[in-house]
Design an enzyme around this catalytic site. Structure first.
Site, PDB file in Angstrom:
ATOM      1  N   SER A 173      -6.118  -3.034  -2.727  1.00 49.59           N
ATOM      2  CA  SER A 173      -5.717  -3.716  -1.967  1.00 49.59           C
ATOM      3  C   SER A 173      -5.685  -5.147  -2.205  1.00 49.59           C
ATOM      4  CB  SER A 173      -6.323  -2.975  -0.292  1.00 49.59           C
ATOM      5  OG  SER A 173      -5.233  -4.203   0.695  1.00 49.59           O
ATOM      6  N   HIS A 219      -2.025  -1.500  -2.163  1.00 45.21           N
ATOM      7  CA  HIS A 219      -1.187  -1.964  -0.835  1.00 45.21           C
ATOM      8  C   HIS A 219       0.306  -3.383  -0.721  1.00 45.21           C
ATOM      9  CE1 HIS A 219      -5.034   0.004   1.413  1.00 45.21           C
ATOM     10  NE2 HIS A 219      -3.357   0.735   1.205  1.00 45.21           N
ATOM     11  N   ASP A 260      -9.099   2.921   3.523  1.00 40.26           N
ATOM     12  CA  ASP A 260      -8.326   4.151   2.821  1.00 40.26           C
ATOM     13  C   ASP A 260      -8.622   4.445   1.787  1.00 40.26           C
ATOM     14  OD1 ASP A 260      -6.155   5.330   2.442  1.00 40.26           O
ATOM     15  OD2 ASP A 260      -5.001   3.311   1.397  1.00 40.26           O
TER      16      ASP A 260
END
Length: 443
Positions: free
Chosen positions: A262, A289, A386
């Site tokens: 991310s 992301h 995540d």
């Protein structure tokens, strides 16, 4: 505690007002000044010493990219880029992330109050993470700041943290530079500009943006036609159609690598993918992301550096060795077997998981039933957790290997830390060492 000082840089007075208001909705941040272009931003950074900068990408006189490069070359501080949604803006945003910007947000639609609210929430979250990451780096550097003792020594007793000599030297140099940085205070106006970066650079008469080197002929081999897969699971919406020239797959595929990242991911992916050889015997599937459209620009940029073919994944693509597939923004990516013994990409618009679509957990979960494959999973820099939960599930089920980027090289040590805390990571490594170890594990 005093609020963090923020400099807002944008050539639009209206946008400066919107961004300033969004920032000051959080009492921990105060907009101390604004600037209309990169040159003015550098002058105000020298004078005011802000803690954080929001920087528009496209501006007259000196754009955000040019200003970012000067800032990062002299006295780095967290910079969050504001990007438009046009193609040029997206490409420049990817470059900014590669050159050291903390993260970026998409400029809000001024006619949509709901969009403005959502952008504000994302911006404030990134600002808090940027300040937390800076404080953690400073704390680490301070811990190593001991006279006549090599800063790296506290890491050496644990065997899993042992590094090759070259990596230790590089890490020691990085920590020393960071730990010995002078405290911010009043400094000469030109202190942020490197000694060689005099007025000709500031006026941007000399181009600063570097172009990637063209690939060799060997790396630009034409892609053979791909057969359409014959069996896919049902999808919940209409994802992008499959391009006819993107339909080649590897039969007898036995290995697969899955990566999640991310904040800080684009730069980390560049370091990872440029060190993996073209004959790598497994496809690499990646969730970064990112909003829709930006992932295509990211794939194109990474493709110029990597010996692998790097592309944005499309619905129904058959995975093949020597290629890396990036999940498109706005779609979950799953891997599913076909009746011909191959493995295909499935894109869905199911509900966001852990606040993200694409989600790393969704990708990793799709690997659980693929027990005939040697599966290697990796979590790199990023906010939140995540991917950690499903990495744990894969680890418990006997997945081949699990990797995580270590704290010292992460822009944000969130996702990898969550996996480490779940005790499901076999290899915790600094970024520069992940690719060689991954190649060794896969081959």
């Amino acid at each position: 505690m005093k609020p963090y000082k923020v400099l807002v840089v944008d050539d639009s007075a209206f946008m400066r007002k919107i961004i300033s208001d969004l920032i000051e909705n959080d009492a921990d941040f105060q907009v101390t000044a604004t600037a209309t272009n990169g040159r003015e931003a550098i002058e105000k950074i020298n004078k005011l010493r802000p803690d954080l900068v929001t920087m528009d990408v496209e501006m007259p006189e000196m754009n955000g990219l040019e200003a970012l490069k000067i800032i990062m070359a002299s006295d780095p501080l967290p910079v969050i880029m504001l990007s438009g949604i046009n193609e040029e803006g997206m490409k420049e945003t990817i470059l900014a992330l590669e050159w050291g910007a903390f993260d970026f947000i998409r400029k809000p639609s001024i006619s949509n109050s709901q969009d403005i609210t959502g952008v504000g929430e994302s911006l404030r979250e990134q600002m808090k993470e940027a300040m937390l990451a800076r404080e953690q780096r400073e704390a680490r550097a301070s811990a190593f700041r001991m006279p006549d003792i090599t800063p790296l020594e506290p890491l050496l007793p644990t065997p899993s943290r042992l590094l090759p000599d070259k990596s230790k030297a590089a890490l020691k140099s990085s920590l020393k530079d960071e730990g010995m940085r002078k405290p911010r205070g009043k400094q000469p106006v030109d202190s942020i500009i490197p000694k060689k970066a005099t007025k000709p650079i500031i006026s941007a008469k000399t181009p600063i943006i570097e172009k990637a080197k063209p690939k060799s002929k060997a790396e630009n081999k034409p892609i053979p036609p791909k057969p359409v897969i014959d069996s896919l699971v049902e999808v919940s919406s209409d994802p992008p159609g499959l391009s006819p020239d993107r339909m080649v797959g590897s039969k007898n595929l036995h290995k697969l690598v899955a990566v999640g990242c991310s904040t800080g991911g684009p730069r980390a992916l560049k370091v990872l993918l440029e060190k993996i050889p073209a004959d790598f015997p497994a496809p690499i599937v990646i969730v970064q992301h990112m909003p829709p459209n930006f992932t295509k620009s990211l794939a194109q940029r990474l493709n110029t550096f990597s010996p692998l073919e790097v592309l944005e994944a499309e619905q129904g693509m058959i995975l093949r060795k020597g290629a890396a597939y990036i999940a498109p923004g706005g779609y979950h990516l799953q891997v599913t077997p076909t009746s011909k013994g191959q493995y295909a990409v499935v894109l869905t618009k199911e509900e966001a998981r852990n606040g993200h679509r694409p989600s790393v957990d969704v990708l990793f979960e799709s690997l659980l039933p693929l027990t005939s494959l040697d599966r290697h999973v990796l979590l790199m820099t990023g906010m939140g957790s995540d991917g950690a939960r499903m990495m744990k599930s894969l680890y418990d089920s006997g997945v081949t290997s699990t990797f995580a980027e270590s704290e010292e090289t992460c822009v944000v040590y969130g996702m990898p830390r969550s996996a480490v805390e779940l005790q499901c990571v076999k290899h915790v490594l600094p970024l520069q060492e992940i690719a060689p170890r991954l190649v060794q594990a896969v081959k």
